[in-house]
Scaffold this motif. Structure first.
Motif, PDB file in Angstrom:
ATOM      1  N   CYS A  15     -82.496  -0.883 -18.033  1.00 39.04           N
ATOM      2  CA  CYS A  15     -83.475  -1.939 -18.326  1.00 39.04           C
ATOM      3  C   CYS A  15     -84.846  -1.665 -17.702  1.00 39.04           C
ATOM      4  N   ASP A  16     -84.978  -0.604 -16.930  1.00 40.53           N
ATOM      5  CA  ASP A  16     -86.231  -0.167 -16.322  1.00 40.53           C
ATOM      6  C   ASP A  16     -86.748  -1.095 -15.218  1.00 40.53           C
ATOM      7  N   SER A  17     -85.901  -2.004 -14.706  1.00 37.25           N
ATOM      8  CA  SER A  17     -86.334  -2.850 -13.593  1.00 37.25           C
ATOM      9  C   SER A  17     -86.412  -2.010 -12.317  1.00 37.25           C
ATOM     10  N   THR A  18     -87.139  -2.526 -11.347  1.00 40.76           N
ATOM     11  CA  THR A  18     -87.375  -1.779 -10.110  1.00 40.76           C
ATOM     12  C   THR A  18     -86.631  -2.398  -8.932  1.00 40.76           C
ATOM     13  N   ASN A  19     -86.642  -1.666  -7.817  1.00 41.93           N
ATOM     14  CA  ASN A  19     -86.046  -2.101  -6.558  1.00 41.93           C
ATOM     15  C   ASN A  19     -84.581  -2.507  -6.696  1.00 41.93           C
ATOM     16  N   PRO A  20     -83.708  -1.558  -7.051  1.00 44.06           N
ATOM     17  CA  PRO A  20     -82.293  -1.879  -7.194  1.00 44.06           C
ATOM     18  C   PRO A  20     -81.642  -2.141  -5.833  1.00 44.06           C
ATOM     19  N   LEU A  21     -80.428  -2.621  -5.877  1.00 42.24           N
ATOM     20  CA  LEU A  21     -79.637  -2.775  -4.663  1.00 42.24           C
ATOM     21  C   LEU A  21     -78.997  -1.440  -4.314  1.00 42.24           C
ATOM     22  N   GLU A  22     -78.995  -1.094  -3.045  1.00 40.80           N
ATOM     23  CA  GLU A  22     -78.247   0.070  -2.605  1.00 40.80           C
ATOM     24  C   GLU A  22     -76.793  -0.352  -2.479  1.00 40.80           C
ATOM     25  N   ILE A  23     -75.884   0.451  -3.016  1.00 45.63           N
ATOM     26  CA  ILE A  23     -74.460   0.152  -2.934  1.00 45.63           C
ATOM     27  C   ILE A  23     -73.909   0.792  -1.663  1.00 45.63           C
ATOM     28  N   VAL A  24     -73.274  -0.029  -0.824  1.00 43.80           N
ATOM     29  CA  VAL A  24     -72.692   0.452   0.425  1.00 43.80           C
ATOM     30  C   VAL A  24     -71.185   0.534   0.228  1.00 43.80           C
ATOM     31  N   HIS A  25     -70.622   1.702   0.502  1.00 45.93           N
ATOM     32  CA  HIS A  25     -69.190   1.950   0.292  1.00 45.93           C
ATOM     33  C   HIS A  25     -68.465   2.015   1.630  1.00 45.93           C
ATOM     34  N   GLY A  26     -67.187   1.745   1.592  1.00 44.20           N
ATOM     35  CA  GLY A  26     -66.364   1.757   2.796  1.00 44.20           C
ATOM     36  C   GLY A  26     -65.943   0.341   3.153  1.00 44.20           C
ATOM     37  N   THR A  27     -65.215   0.211   4.240  1.00 45.04           N
ATOM     38  CA  THR A  27     -64.769  -1.106   4.687  1.00 45.04           C
ATOM     39  C   THR A  27     -65.973  -1.923   5.132  1.00 45.04           C
ATOM     40  N   ALA A  28     -66.124  -3.089   4.561  1.00 44.89           N
ATOM     41  CA  ALA A  28     -67.300  -3.925   4.823  1.00 44.89           C
ATOM     42  C   ALA A  28     -67.182  -4.646   6.162  1.00 44.89           C
ATOM     43  N   SER A  29     -68.232  -4.526   6.956  1.00 45.68           N
ATOM     44  CA  SER A  29     -68.317  -5.264   8.220  1.00 45.68           C
ATOM     45  C   SER A  29     -68.862  -6.664   7.927  1.00 45.68           C
ATOM     46  N   SER A  30     -68.828  -7.533   8.922  1.00 47.45           N
ATOM     47  CA  SER A  30     -69.380  -8.877   8.734  1.00 47.45           C
ATOM     48  C   SER A  30     -70.880  -8.806   8.457  1.00 47.45           C
ATOM     49  N   GLU A  31     -71.576  -7.840   9.066  1.00 44.13           N
ATOM     50  CA  GLU A  31     -73.009  -7.674   8.823  1.00 44.13           C
ATOM     51  C   GLU A  31     -73.271  -7.239   7.379  1.00 44.13           C
ATOM     52  N   MET A  32     -72.424  -6.340   6.868  1.00 50.21           N
ATOM     53  CA  MET A  32     -72.580  -5.898   5.483  1.00 50.21           C
ATOM     54  C   MET A  32     -72.319  -7.041   4.513  1.00 50.21           C
ATOM     55  N   LEU A  33     -71.300  -7.842   4.790  1.00 50.55           N
ATOM     56  CA  LEU A  33     -71.004  -8.976   3.919  1.00 50.55           C
ATOM     57  C   LEU A  33     -72.144  -9.983   3.924  1.00 50.55           C
ATOM     58  N   ALA A  34     -72.736 -10.223   5.094  1.00 50.70           N
ATOM     59  CA  ALA A  34     -73.886 -11.138   5.180  1.00 50.70           C
ATOM     60  C   ALA A  34     -75.074 -10.586   4.411  1.00 50.70           C
ATOM     61  N   ALA A  35     -75.321  -9.268   4.517  1.00 49.81           N
ATOM     62  CA  ALA A  35     -76.424  -8.647   3.781  1.00 49.81           C
ATOM     63  C   ALA A  35     -76.188  -8.736   2.276  1.00 49.81           C
ATOM     64  N   ALA A  36     -74.940  -8.567   1.847  1.00 49.59           N
ATOM     65  CA  ALA A  36     -74.623  -8.683   0.424  1.00 49.59           C
ATOM     66  C   ALA A  36     -74.801 -10.121  -0.052  1.00 49.59           C
ATOM     67  N   ASP A  37     -74.359 -11.091   0.740  1.00 50.34           N
ATOM     68  CA  ASP A  37     -74.526 -12.494   0.383  1.00 50.34           C
ATOM     69  C   ASP A  37     -75.998 -12.872   0.269  1.00 50.34           C
ATOM     70  N   SER A  38     -76.852 -12.189   1.035  1.00 51.59           N
ATOM     71  CA  SER A  38     -78.290 -12.449   1.008  1.00 51.59           C
ATOM     72  C   SER A  38     -79.005 -11.667  -0.089  1.00 51.59           C
ATOM     73  N   GLY A  39     -78.279 -10.844  -0.833  1.00 54.01           N
ATOM     74  CA  GLY A  39     -78.886 -10.071  -1.909  1.00 54.01           C
ATOM     75  C   GLY A  39     -79.632  -8.844  -1.439  1.00 54.01           C
ATOM     76  N   LEU A  40     -79.274  -8.340  -0.255  1.00 51.86           N
ATOM     77  CA  LEU A  40     -79.972  -7.165   0.281  1.00 51.86           C
ATOM     78  C   LEU A  40     -79.275  -5.857  -0.053  1.00 51.86           C
ATOM     79  N   ILE A  41     -77.962  -5.892  -0.220  1.00 53.95           N
ATOM     80  CA  ILE A  41     -77.177  -4.720  -0.590  1.00 53.95           C
ATOM     81  C   ILE A  41     -76.090  -5.157  -1.558  1.00 53.95           C
ATOM     82  N   ALA A  42     -75.421  -4.182  -2.154  1.00 53.44           N
ATOM     83  CA  ALA A  42     -74.235  -4.434  -2.970  1.00 53.44           C
ATOM     84  C   ALA A  42     -73.055  -3.753  -2.284  1.00 53.44           C
TER      85      ALA A  42
END
Length: 73
Positions: A15-42
């Motif tokens: 779709c040519d949109s900009t600023n995608p989410l970076e996908i973080v792989h592996g077991t999610a920490s509480s910080e990663m889950l909070a960042a995902a809930d905030s729309g900062l990562i996937a």
């Protein structure tokens, strides 16, 4: 893991949109889950593999994933 939020210089190949989410792989920490809930990562899930996508489009009507993770960075 890089600090968030940060801008990613990529464009969605569908779709040519900009600023995608970076996908973080592996077991999610509480910080990663909070960042995902905030729309900062996937969260990509617990499986870490060479063919994991690196980015996800932020547009809800698109959501395409692309690129490959650079495991050496």
């Amino acid at each position: 893991m890089p600090s968030y939020p940060h801008l990613i210089d990529e464009r969605c190949p569908q779709c040519d949109s900009t600023n995608p989410l970076e996908i973080v792989h592996g077991t999610a920490s509480s910080e990663m889950l909070a960042a995902a809930d905030s729309g900062l990562i996937a969260i990509g899930g617990p499986v870490v593999a060479d063919d994991n996508a690196a980015y996800r489009c932020r547009r809800l009507d698109c959501g395409v994933e692309w690129g490959r993770v650079d495991w050496d960075r």
